[in-house]
Scaffold this active site. Structure first.
Site, PDB file in Angstrom:
ATOM      1  N   LYS A 147       3.867   5.540   2.879  1.00 59.42           N
ATOM      2  CA  LYS A 147       2.952   6.545   2.307  1.00 59.42           C
ATOM      3  C   LYS A 147       1.887   6.798   3.365  1.00 59.42           C
ATOM      4  CE  LYS A 147      -0.574   7.627   0.578  1.00 59.42           C
ATOM      5  NZ  LYS A 147      -1.416   8.705   1.170  1.00 59.42           N
ATOM      6  N   GLU A 185     -19.861   1.419   8.611  1.00 65.54           N
ATOM      7  CA  GLU A 185     -18.916   2.157   9.449  1.00 65.54           C
ATOM      8  C   GLU A 185     -19.094   3.655   9.216  1.00 65.54           C
ATOM      9  OE1 GLU A 185     -14.639   2.208   8.601  1.00 65.54           O
ATOM     10  OE2 GLU A 185     -14.273   1.621  10.680  1.00 65.54           O
ATOM     11  N   GLU A 213      -5.582  -4.229   6.981  1.00 64.22           N
ATOM     12  CA  GLU A 213      -6.310  -4.015   8.243  1.00 64.22           C
ATOM     13  C   GLU A 213      -7.340  -2.950   7.935  1.00 64.22           C
ATOM     14  OE1 GLU A 213      -6.262  -5.497  11.001  1.00 64.22           O
ATOM     15  OE2 GLU A 213      -4.399  -6.626  10.899  1.00 64.22           O
ATOM     16  N   CYS A 258     -10.846   2.260  14.596  1.00 64.52           N
ATOM     17  CA  CYS A 258     -11.342   1.060  13.903  1.00 64.52           C
ATOM     18  C   CYS A 258     -12.066   0.160  14.891  1.00 64.52           C
ATOM     19  CB  CYS A 258     -10.200   0.321  13.233  1.00 64.52           C
ATOM     20  SG  CYS A 258      -8.850  -0.061  14.353  1.00 64.52           S
TER      21      CYS A 258
HETATM   22  P1  NAD Z   1      -8.502   5.426   3.686  1.00 64.01           P
HETATM   23  O1  NAD Z   1      -8.762   4.057   3.165  1.00 64.01           O
HETATM   24  O2  NAD Z   1      -9.211   6.553   3.072  1.00 64.01           O
HETATM   25  O3  NAD Z   1      -6.942   5.784   3.560  1.00 64.01           O
HETATM   26  C1  NAD Z   1      -5.942   4.968   4.145  1.00 64.01           C
HETATM   27  C2  NAD Z   1      -4.632   5.203   3.398  1.00 64.01           C
HETATM   28  O4  NAD Z   1      -4.783   4.742   2.059  1.00 64.01           O
HETATM   29  C3  NAD Z   1      -4.232   6.678   3.286  1.00 64.01           C
HETATM   30  O5  NAD Z   1      -2.820   6.786   3.340  1.00 64.01           O
HETATM   31  C4  NAD Z   1      -4.725   7.067   1.907  1.00 64.01           C
HETATM   32  O6  NAD Z   1      -4.016   8.143   1.335  1.00 64.01           O
HETATM   33  C5  NAD Z   1      -4.466   5.780   1.143  1.00 64.01           C
HETATM   34  N1  NAD Z   1      -5.320   5.610  -0.042  1.00 64.01           N
HETATM   35  C6  NAD Z   1      -6.538   6.122  -0.292  1.00 64.01           C
HETATM   36  N2  NAD Z   1      -6.981   5.709  -1.496  1.00 64.01           N
HETATM   37  C7  NAD Z   1      -6.019   4.917  -2.012  1.00 64.01           C
HETATM   38  C8  NAD Z   1      -5.881   4.176  -3.216  1.00 64.01           C
HETATM   39  N3  NAD Z   1      -6.829   4.178  -4.157  1.00 64.01           N
HETATM   40  N4  NAD Z   1      -4.771   3.450  -3.409  1.00 64.01           N
HETATM   41  C9  NAD Z   1      -3.794   3.411  -2.459  1.00 64.01           C
HETATM   42  N5  NAD Z   1      -3.863   4.094  -1.296  1.00 64.01           N
HETATM   43  C10 NAD Z   1      -4.958   4.841  -1.081  1.00 64.01           C
HETATM   44  O7  NAD Z   1      -8.752   5.357   5.265  1.00 64.01           O
HETATM   45  P2  NAD Z   1      -8.630   6.554   6.311  1.00 64.01           P
HETATM   46  O8  NAD Z   1      -9.826   7.435   6.160  1.00 64.01           O
HETATM   47  O9  NAD Z   1      -7.282   7.149   6.266  1.00 64.01           O
HETATM   48  O10 NAD Z   1      -8.735   5.764   7.700  1.00 64.01           O
HETATM   49  C11 NAD Z   1      -9.929   5.383   8.283  1.00 64.01           C
HETATM   50  C12 NAD Z   1     -10.203   3.918   8.038  1.00 64.01           C
HETATM   51  O11 NAD Z   1      -9.110   3.146   8.516  1.00 64.01           O
HETATM   52  C13 NAD Z   1     -11.422   3.404   8.784  1.00 64.01           C
HETATM   53  O12 NAD Z   1     -12.142   2.552   7.934  1.00 64.01           O
HETATM   54  C14 NAD Z   1     -10.812   2.624   9.951  1.00 64.01           C
HETATM   55  O13 NAD Z   1     -11.655   1.633  10.485  1.00 64.01           O
HETATM   56  C15 NAD Z   1      -9.603   2.052   9.312  1.00 64.01           C
HETATM   57  N6  NAD Z   1      -8.610   1.667  10.296  1.00 64.01           N
HETATM   58  C16 NAD Z   1      -8.390   0.343  10.512  1.00 64.01           C
HETATM   59  C17 NAD Z   1      -7.482  -0.068  11.474  1.00 64.01           C
HETATM   60  C18 NAD Z   1      -7.226  -1.524  11.736  1.00 64.01           C
HETATM   61  O14 NAD Z   1      -6.202  -1.836  12.321  1.00 64.01           O
HETATM   62  N7  NAD Z   1      -8.118  -2.423  11.344  1.00 64.01           N
HETATM   63  C19 NAD Z   1      -6.788   0.882  12.221  1.00 64.01           C
HETATM   64  C20 NAD Z   1      -7.045   2.237  11.963  1.00 64.01           C
HETATM   65  C21 NAD Z   1      -7.942   2.619  11.002  1.00 64.01           C
END
Ligand code: NAD
Length: 495
Positions: free
Chosen positions: A174, A384, A249, A283
């Protein structure tokens, strides 16, 4: 413009609802990159069912054979690198060199995990008894739900899909609704490489509906999530309540320490690319700079001057250094944080505004922004922001700098610039982050070592390679004891 479908049980299919959403280019809001099917529960049900059905034969496919398909996928990714890199720039906004870098990570991961198919080893150890042997085997977990963010739209799916598949799991992916086209092209490549039907399924749709339903679906055995802390924590709660394995992550508030003996030019370069590379949307982005009092003014001047020369624009244009931010909601959130920083009393010395002229007129652009005189407990230094906003904090000495770096809820990446081997040794020992860089910025992990953060960034070491990396996430141990004393006794009786 592409019509982007789900991939379920070996077929490209529409969603049950027939509804769609649009993926747009954040540098040119009017450009639609793809019209994407909007899925719901029934689509997830079908994808999970397909993954369950495919599991039996995939887990029994020898790991080296599974590896051959991954190897082929890596070859196709290499063949298509240029077009995939350009697609990333159009859909996610990062500059082309970074888009190509993201595809390269997926290529590297494909070759690496293909090789793991021939190294999928456990242990044999001696028993306490003469007629007994014992060994441990890696076995797959079952059906994985893989939920990914938008900022590395091909690399992060590859970091999850390749290790999950090499270990013999099947999966439902997803991806983020901001980058569905990139994820779809990645799945197309695995299909071209010969992946059997049902082994990998793709479902597009809103996280709150599709992602959450996938995480709680009774047919799923484990979840691997990368995204924000708030979403990850919510999913940990859901999975915890039903005793489902989940790996998360999450975000970061990473810092660079600049000591008084640092090579300042090198440190400025690290701060520029750590802070403003990928428009601060990594991240591991270096969003805090903790600078020694003796070089504070000089560093700020150099950093400001260098950052003011960065050119904003469409990442496909050669002269662009910094692309747009991903979407309207992030755009507004980042500008709100600029106001928070001003109210908290930090001094804004660069940027702080949207850029809406020239190359930037049609997209979500925010100027590279620098706050100085930031104190460590300010919100802009703790939370963040995920945009091109860097906070500079002054420090007296190394010990105080390390305390400042460690005093946030996150623990993903940190860095120190120093010429002193003893300072670097203390930093290496005491910085509470999953990754520490010496004389390099907080970004730029390589796939042959484990990747992961601690505290609100995750549980540490669950992705990529090396010991304790992805194989430990996507397989479990089975231990076999074999007692052959009955055979020995029979031999004695026969004598
Ligand atoms: P997000 O948490 O909004 O979304 C991530 C994924 O989760 C998306 O596919 C989204 O559709 C899904 N999602 C959202 N709400 C959900 C729910 N209630 N239940 C299940 N799935 C859900 O994050 P984003 O804006 O896509 O990405 C940015 C974030 O990701 C930042 O916080 C960044 O630091 C983090 N990130 C971490 C790493 C790492 O390896 N630590 C790498 C890249 C990004």
């Amino acid at each position: 413009m592409d019509r982007i479908k789900n991939y379920i049980d070996g077929k490209w299919v529409e969603s049950k609802s027939g509804e769609t959403f649009r993926s747009i280019n954040p540098a040119r809001r009017n450009e639609v990159v793809g019209v994407v099917v909007r899925s719901g529960r029934e689509d997830v049900d079908q994808a999970v069912k397909a993954a369950q059905q495919a599991y039996e034969s995939w887990r029994l496919t020898p790991a080296p054979r599974r590896g051959e398909i991954l190897f082929k996928a890596a070859e196709i990714l290499s063949r298509d690198k240029e077009s995939l890199g350009r697609l990333e720039t159009r859909e996610m906004g990062k500059v082309l060199s970074e888009g190509l870098g993201d595809v390269q990570e997926a290529i590297d991961m494909g070759y690496y995990m293909a090789g793991e198919g021939r190294r999928f080893s456990g242990e044999t150890v001696p028993s306490e008894l003469p007629a007994k042997d014992m060994k441990s085997l890696r076995v797959p977990v079952g059906v994985f739900g893989l939920i990914t963010p938008w900022n590395f739209p091909i690399a992060i799916p590859s970091w999850k899909v390749f290790p999950a598949l090499i270990c013999g799991n099947t999966a439902v992916l997803k991806p983020s609704s901001d980058t569905p086209v990139c994820a779809t092209k990645f799945v197309e490549i695995l299909v071209e490489a010969g992946l059997p039907k049902g082994v990998l399924n793709l479902v597009h749709g809103p996280g709150g509906e599709v992602g959450e339903y996938l995480a709680s679906h009774p047919g799923v055995d484990a979840i691997s999530f990368t995204g924000s802390f708030d979403t990850g924590k919510r999913l940990e709660g859901i999975c915890g309540a039903i005793h489902r394995m989940i790996v998360t992550e999450m975000g970061g508030k990473n810092a660079i320490i600049v000591m008084d003996d640092a090579n300042l030019d090198l440190a400025v370069e690290g701060a520029i690319w750590g802070g403003f590379g990928t428009t601060g949307q990594r991240c591991t982005a270096a969003t805090r700079l903790v600078v020694h009092r003796k070089v504070y003014q000089k560093f700020i001047e150099k950093f400001r001057k260098r950052a003011s020369r960065l050119k904003l624009g469409d990442g496909l244009q050669k002269e662009t250094h910094v692309g747009p931010v991903i979407n309207e909601s992030q755009f507004n959130k980042i500008l709100r944080y600029v106001e928070v920083g001003k109210k908290e009393g930090a001094k804004l010395i660069l940027g702080g505004k949207a850029c809406q002229k020239g190359n930037c007129a049609e997209g979500y652009f925010i100027e590279p922004t620098i706050f100085v005189n930031v104190s460590p407990e300010m919100r802009i230094a703790q939370e963040e922001i995920f945009g091109p906003v860097v906070s500079v904090i002054q420090t007296e000495d190394l010990e105080e700098a390390i305390r400042i770096v460690n005093r946030t809820p996150y623990g993903l990446s940190s860095a120190i610039y120093t010429q002193d081997v003893n300072s670097s040794a203390v930093a290496e020992r005491d910085l509470e982050t999953g990754i520490v860089y010496i004389n390099a910025s907080t970004i730029g992990a390589e796939i042959q070592l484990p990747f992961g953060g601690i505290k609100h960034s995750g549980y540490g070491r669950k992705e990529a390679g090396g010991r304790g990396g992805a194989l430990d996430t996507y397989s479990r141990w089975k231990v076999i004891y074999r007692d052959f004393s009955g055979r020995l006794q029979k031999a004695q009786i026969d004598k």
